[in-house]
Design a protein around this motif. Sequence first.
Motif, short mmCIF file in Angstrom:
data_model
loop_
_atom_site.label_atom_id
_atom_site.label_comp_id
_atom_site.label_asym_id
_atom_site.label_seq_id
_atom_site.Cartn_x
_atom_site.Cartn_y
_atom_site.Cartn_z
N ILE A 105 -2.06 -1.69 -6.72
CA ILE A 105 -2.18 -0.25 -6.99
C ILE A 105 -1.37 0.13 -8.22
O ILE A 105 -1.83 0.88 -9.09
CB ILE A 105 -1.74 0.56 -5.76
CG1 ILE A 105 -2.76 0.38 -4.62
CG2 ILE A 105 -1.59 2.05 -6.11
CD1 ILE A 105 -2.33 1.02 -3.31
N VAL A 142 -7.61 4.37 -6.40
CA VAL A 142 -6.41 4.03 -5.63
C VAL A 142 -6.64 4.25 -4.14
O VAL A 142 -6.26 3.43 -3.30
CB VAL A 142 -5.19 4.84 -6.11
CG1 VAL A 142 -4.03 4.71 -5.13
CG2 VAL A 142 -4.76 4.38 -7.49
N MET A 143 -7.29 5.36 -3.78
CA MET A 143 -7.57 5.64 -2.38
C MET A 143 -8.52 4.62 -1.78
O MET A 143 -8.35 4.19 -0.64
CB MET A 143 -8.15 7.06 -2.24
CG MET A 143 -7.16 8.19 -2.50
SD MET A 143 -5.71 8.15 -1.40
CE MET A 143 -4.46 7.42 -2.49
N GLU A 156 -5.63 -5.39 6.65
CA GLU A 156 -4.44 -5.55 7.49
C GLU A 156 -4.80 -5.52 8.96
O GLU A 156 -4.28 -6.30 9.77
CB GLU A 156 -3.42 -4.45 7.17
CG GLU A 156 -2.69 -4.63 5.85
CD GLU A 156 -1.64 -3.57 5.63
OE1 GLU A 156 -0.78 -3.38 6.51
OE2 GLU A 156 -1.68 -2.90 4.57
N VAL A 182 -0.63 -5.39 -2.09
CA VAL A 182 -1.50 -4.24 -2.29
C VAL A 182 -0.79 -3.20 -3.16
O VAL A 182 -1.39 -2.62 -4.07
CB VAL A 182 -1.91 -3.62 -0.94
CG1 VAL A 182 -2.62 -2.28 -1.16
CG2 VAL A 182 -2.81 -4.58 -0.18
N ASN A 183 0.48 -2.98 -2.89
CA ASN A 183 1.26 -2.02 -3.69
C ASN A 183 1.32 -2.46 -5.15
O ASN A 183 1.24 -1.63 -6.06
CB ASN A 183 2.67 -1.87 -3.12
CG ASN A 183 2.70 -1.09 -1.83
OD1 ASN A 183 1.80 -0.31 -1.55
ND2 ASN A 183 3.72 -1.29 -1.03
N ALA A 210 -7.37 -2.09 1.85
CA ALA A 210 -6.18 -2.84 2.25
C ALA A 210 -5.82 -2.60 3.71
O ALA A 210 -5.47 -3.54 4.44
CB ALA A 210 -5.00 -2.45 1.35
N HIS A 211 -5.94 -1.36 4.14
CA HIS A 211 -5.65 -1.05 5.55
C HIS A 211 -6.64 -1.76 6.47
O HIS A 211 -6.26 -2.26 7.54
CB HIS A 211 -5.70 0.46 5.78
CG HIS A 211 -4.53 1.18 5.20
ND1 HIS A 211 -4.51 2.54 5.00
CD2 HIS A 211 -3.32 0.74 4.78
CE1 HIS A 211 -3.36 2.90 4.48
NE2 HIS A 211 -2.62 1.82 4.33
N THR A 239 -6.57 1.46 -1.22
CA THR A 239 -5.69 1.62 -0.07
C THR A 239 -6.46 1.50 1.23
O THR A 239 -6.02 0.85 2.18
CB THR A 239 -4.98 2.99 -0.13
OG1 THR A 239 -4.27 3.10 -1.37
CG2 THR A 239 -4.00 3.15 1.03
N TRP A 240 -7.65 2.11 1.27
CA TRP A 240 -8.49 2.05 2.47
C TRP A 240 -8.93 0.61 2.77
O TRP A 240 -8.88 0.16 3.92
CB TRP A 240 -9.72 2.93 2.26
CG TRP A 240 -10.70 2.89 3.40
CD1 TRP A 240 -10.57 3.44 4.63
CD2 TRP A 240 -11.97 2.20 3.39
NE1 TRP A 240 -11.68 3.17 5.40
CE2 TRP A 240 -12.55 2.41 4.67
CE3 TRP A 240 -12.66 1.46 2.43
CZ2 TRP A 240 -13.80 1.88 5.01
CZ3 TRP A 240 -13.90 0.94 2.77
CH2 TRP A 240 -14.45 1.16 4.04
N PRO A 248 1.05 -6.08 2.40
CA PRO A 248 1.30 -4.70 1.93
C PRO A 248 1.95 -4.64 0.56
O PRO A 248 1.61 -3.79 -0.27
CB PRO A 248 2.23 -4.13 3.02
CG PRO A 248 1.93 -4.94 4.23
CD PRO A 248 1.65 -6.32 3.72
N TYR A 255 -7.34 8.41 -9.03
CA TYR A 255 -7.00 8.73 -7.64
C TYR A 255 -8.03 8.16 -6.67
O TYR A 255 -7.67 7.57 -5.64
CB TYR A 255 -6.91 10.25 -7.48
CG TYR A 255 -6.54 10.68 -6.08
CD1 TYR A 255 -5.23 10.61 -5.64
CD2 TYR A 255 -7.51 11.14 -5.19
CE1 TYR A 255 -4.89 10.99 -4.34
CE2 TYR A 255 -7.19 11.52 -3.90
CZ TYR A 255 -5.86 11.45 -3.49
OH TYR A 255 -5.55 11.81 -2.20
#
Length: 218
Positions: free
Chosen positions: A154, A200-201, A211, A150-151, A207-208, A204-205, A147, A197
């Motif tokens: 981003i 980034v979304m 995980e 990933v941050n 990365a989730h 994030t998707w 996490p 945006y």
Amino acid sequence: MFDFQQIVPYIPFILNGVKVTLQVTLLAVVLGFIWGSILALIKISNVRILKWLAVAYTSVFRGTPLILQLTFVYFATPQIFGYNISKFEAAVLTFTLNSGAYISETIRAGIMAVDKGQWEAAKALGVPYRQMMIDIILPQALKNILPALVNETIALLKESALVSTIGLADIMQNANIVKGTIFRYFEPYLIAGALYYVMVMLLTWLAHGLERRLRRSD
């Protein structure tokens, strides 16, 4: 008040900056991860001088503005080394050096968080240090720090907009050019903001999803 018809012909031009933005970000993340891993291993080593240099390096790059680092690399490199560095090279080099400093601390924390029993068991079995780090310690550390990595990616993606200050044709720079062409600010910056945006979304998707796969593999 708003005239989006006027900006429609320029949208493809702004979109052209996506390629440069992603190239800078992805290269800096990969190279920064490699460099950060090396720094992290140095920081947990017993070689005092190298450990001190790694800590000092991290302190400098975390303690100074990224835009200062970028302009220094781009404008000072020809003066110091006599090499006419390109805008793209300056951007990738700066973000690599900067992200490496942050990632090194993340990786170091992840390594130190691995159960001491893992270290002791590997040593008891006579596993060489290098093999122990590659096969046992680092894989466990990476799962814990994913996490945070990933941050950092981003943050790097958004901070890549700073390359517009040296004229590299990324999303932000192309939006600035459109702004100066049609003398309107809101529309080109809105398009640029929407592109950042969406990227980034998507990141994030992804990365989730990664995980969740890692948790199922435990």
